[in-house]
Motif scaffolding. Structure first.
Motif, PDB file in Angstrom:
ATOM      1  N   SER A  23       0.829  -1.151   0.305  1.00  0.00           N
ATOM      2  CA  SER A  23       0.104   0.071   0.009  1.00  0.00           C
ATOM      3  C   SER A  23       0.757   1.249  -0.030  1.00  0.00           C
ATOM      4  CB  SER A  23      -0.971   0.015   1.143  1.00  0.00           C
ATOM      5  OG  SER A  23      -1.655   1.194   1.282  1.00  0.00           O
ATOM      6  N   SER A  24       0.573   2.297  -0.608  1.00  0.00           N
ATOM      7  CA  SER A  24       1.130   3.724  -0.972  1.00  0.00           C
ATOM      8  C   SER A  24       0.291   4.739  -1.131  1.00  0.00           C
ATOM      9  CB  SER A  24       2.107   3.268  -2.044  1.00  0.00           C
ATOM     10  OG  SER A  24       2.662   4.668  -2.262  1.00  0.00           O
ATOM     11  N   VAL A  25       0.893   5.992  -0.767  1.00  0.00           N
ATOM     12  CA  VAL A  25      -0.124   7.066  -0.885  1.00  0.00           C
ATOM     13  C   VAL A  25       0.345   7.546  -2.373  1.00  0.00           C
ATOM     14  CG1 VAL A  25       0.159   8.139   1.480  1.00  0.00           C
ATOM     15  CG2 VAL A  25       1.833   8.802  -0.197  1.00  0.00           C
ATOM     16  N   GLY A  26       1.361   6.867  -3.075  1.00  0.00           N
ATOM     17  CA  GLY A  26       1.712   7.165  -4.362  1.00  0.00           C
ATOM     18  C   GLY A  26       2.866   7.789  -4.737  1.00  0.00           C
ATOM     19  N   LEU A  27       4.218   7.600  -3.917  1.00  0.00           N
ATOM     20  CA  LEU A  27       5.218   8.173  -4.584  1.00  0.00           C
ATOM     21  C   LEU A  27       5.812   7.983  -5.803  1.00  0.00           C
ATOM     22  CD1 LEU A  27       7.209   7.955  -0.806  1.00  0.00           C
ATOM     23  CD2 LEU A  27       5.558   9.475  -1.559  1.00  0.00           C
ATOM     24  N   LYS A  28       6.050   8.771  -6.577  1.00  0.00           N
ATOM     25  CA  LYS A  28       5.954   8.630  -7.990  1.00  0.00           C
ATOM     26  C   LYS A  28       7.312   7.847  -8.269  1.00  0.00           C
ATOM     27  CE  LYS A  28       4.492  11.251 -11.739  1.00  0.00           C
ATOM     28  NZ  LYS A  28       4.187  12.450 -12.539  1.00  0.00           N
ATOM     29  N   LYS A  29       8.514   8.189  -7.850  1.00  0.00           N
ATOM     30  CA  LYS A  29       9.669   7.603  -8.309  1.00  0.00           C
ATOM     31  C   LYS A  29       9.777   6.265  -7.575  1.00  0.00           C
ATOM     32  CE  LYS A  29      14.744   7.840  -7.879  1.00  0.00           C
ATOM     33  NZ  LYS A  29      15.968   8.589  -7.248  1.00  0.00           N
ATOM     34  N   GLY A  30       9.514   6.042  -6.247  1.00  0.00           N
ATOM     35  CA  GLY A  30       9.346   4.511  -5.782  1.00  0.00           C
ATOM     36  C   GLY A  30       8.188   3.829  -6.390  1.00  0.00           C
ATOM     37  N   LEU A  31       7.204   4.343  -7.018  1.00  0.00           N
ATOM     38  CA  LEU A  31       6.025   3.709  -7.503  1.00  0.00           C
ATOM     39  C   LEU A  31       6.527   3.006  -8.703  1.00  0.00           C
ATOM     40  CD1 LEU A  31       3.076   2.752  -7.649  1.00  0.00           C
ATOM     41  CD2 LEU A  31       2.486   4.993  -8.466  1.00  0.00           C
ATOM     42  N   ARG A  32       7.180   3.747  -9.551  1.00  0.00           N
ATOM     43  CA  ARG A  32       7.722   3.185 -11.005  1.00  0.00           C
ATOM     44  C   ARG A  32       8.714   2.130 -10.518  1.00  0.00           C
ATOM     45  NH1 ARG A  32       8.765   8.531 -12.353  1.00  0.00           N
ATOM     46  NH2 ARG A  32       7.248   9.531 -13.929  1.00  0.00           N
ATOM     47  N   GLN A  33       9.445   2.123  -9.772  1.00  0.00           N
ATOM     48  CA  GLN A  33      10.615   1.127  -9.563  1.00  0.00           C
ATOM     49  C   GLN A  33       9.898  -0.077  -8.885  1.00  0.00           C
ATOM     50  OE1 GLN A  33      14.072   2.061  -7.186  1.00  0.00           O
ATOM     51  NE2 GLN A  33      13.800   4.301  -7.408  1.00  0.00           N
TER      52      GLN A  33
END
Length: 346
Positions: free
Chosen positions: A189-199
């Protein structure tokens, strides 16, 4: 000098250790089997290693498992476990049995930087990232470990803000040398951290849950300050580039607050935002926390909200509320324990 924990190490890391200690490369796989499959409590139990090899290993390393320091049992079978990760810091893991499923909600950080308005963990502030050892230990060291069917990384902290250690833990959970679990048994689950989300999407096949809680950017920013840096509209557009139809499931978590985000106007905005995306929405009852002026919506309102979304093509469920009699909101037990420790020093 304190010994390093072997629990939480990947096969590559174990191979580095055995090479440095002058052991054959295959010894690393033997060690991994003893830890992750046989769950030994000491290096001396690794009987297919020679006595000399065990002595070398034991001089610098230990298994590194630690039992929870406290537990709270709910009348519904839910158990909240408290783990001590430093002299003054604690994290929670929650065991949730449900018919033929047994889910463990796991933490990834001590506290959290995201400071969501409705989250007790965010009120603690951020103290530290958990190591892969401390993440895996939550799964490894509870009495119900062998019963687990699913893992959700929805406990304390933002997993994608501690991505390296989380990815290591996920590798151990899903690899042949580790727990051998299907990625479909694990949700992050994530709030949606963009760089981390891509990885995460490129390096893992585990399910993904995005915390949304409002489809209206200004309101979401009030509830979740991360919206300012990572707008939900941009996160949704990023997600559209990935295939969620086969290998993994995409869901959006939506806490329903009374008089805040619970009208059908918000349901309509959600439909617009998520249109064409292969996903589901999970509606969640709010567990009240101290000094926060938010209340949960009633079940009738949540049911209408669910039915409207589902009838307009967005598959929606209402998550069962569990453990309400044992500090149900994430972070409450660890906050109480931390305050207790502080009071002892006064």
């Amino acid at each position: 000098m304190s010994k390093q924990p072997l629990l939480g190490m990947t096969l590559t890391e174990l191979q580095d250790i055995t090479r440095n200690l002058g052991m054959p490369k295959f010894t690393a796989k033997q060690i991994a089997t003893w830890i992750y499959e046989k769950k030994v409590s000491s290096i001396n139990e690794m009987t297919n290693l020679s006595l000399k090899q065990r002595e070398k290993l034991d001089a610098e390393f230990e298994i590194g498992a630690s039992a929870p320091v406290e537990s709270m049992h709910s009348v519904d079978g839910t158990i909240k476990y408290l783990f001590q990760v430093s002299e003054k810091d604690f994290v929670e893991a929650v065991y949730i049995p449900d018919d033929d499923r047994a889910t463990l909600c796991v933490s990834s950080q001590v506290g959290c930087k995201m400071n969501c308005k409705f989250c007790m963990t965010g009120k603690q502030g951020f103290s530290a990232n958990l190591s892969a050892n401390q993440i895996i230990n939550q799964i490894y060291s509870i009495p119900e470990s062998e019963k687990l069917t699913n893992i959700v990384m929805m406990g304390m902290g933002e997993p994608l803000d501690n991505l390296d250690e989380v990815l290591k833990a996920l590798e151990i959970m899903t690899s042949d040398y580790g727990f051998k679990w299907s990625p479909k048994r694990i949700t992050v689950s994530s709030v949606g951290l963009k760089k981390g989300l891509r990885q995460f999407l490129e390096k893992s096949h585990c399910h993904l849950a995005i915390s949304i809680h409002s489809p209206v950017p200004a309101q979401r920013a009030d509830l979740m300050p991360a919206e300012k840096a990572f707008p939900i509209t941009e996160i949704v557009e990023l997600l559209r580039k990935y295939d969620f139809s086969k290998q993994r499931r995409l869901s959006f978590e939506y806490i329903v607050f009374n008089g805040v985000n619970d009208s059908l106007l918000y349901a309509k905005e959600l439909i617009k935002l998520l249109r064409g995306l292969d996903c589901r929405v999970n509606l969640i009852r709010f567990h009240a926390i101290p000094n926060v002026d938010l209340d949960g919506a009633d079940m009738e309102t949540m049911t209408k909200f669910r039915d409207y979304l589902t009838s307009h093509g967005v598959f929606t469920t209402i998550r069962s509320s569990r453990g309400e009699d044992i500090f149900a909101a994430c972070g409450m037990l660890s906050t109480a324990k931390k305050q207790e420790k502080n009071d002892e020093k006064l």
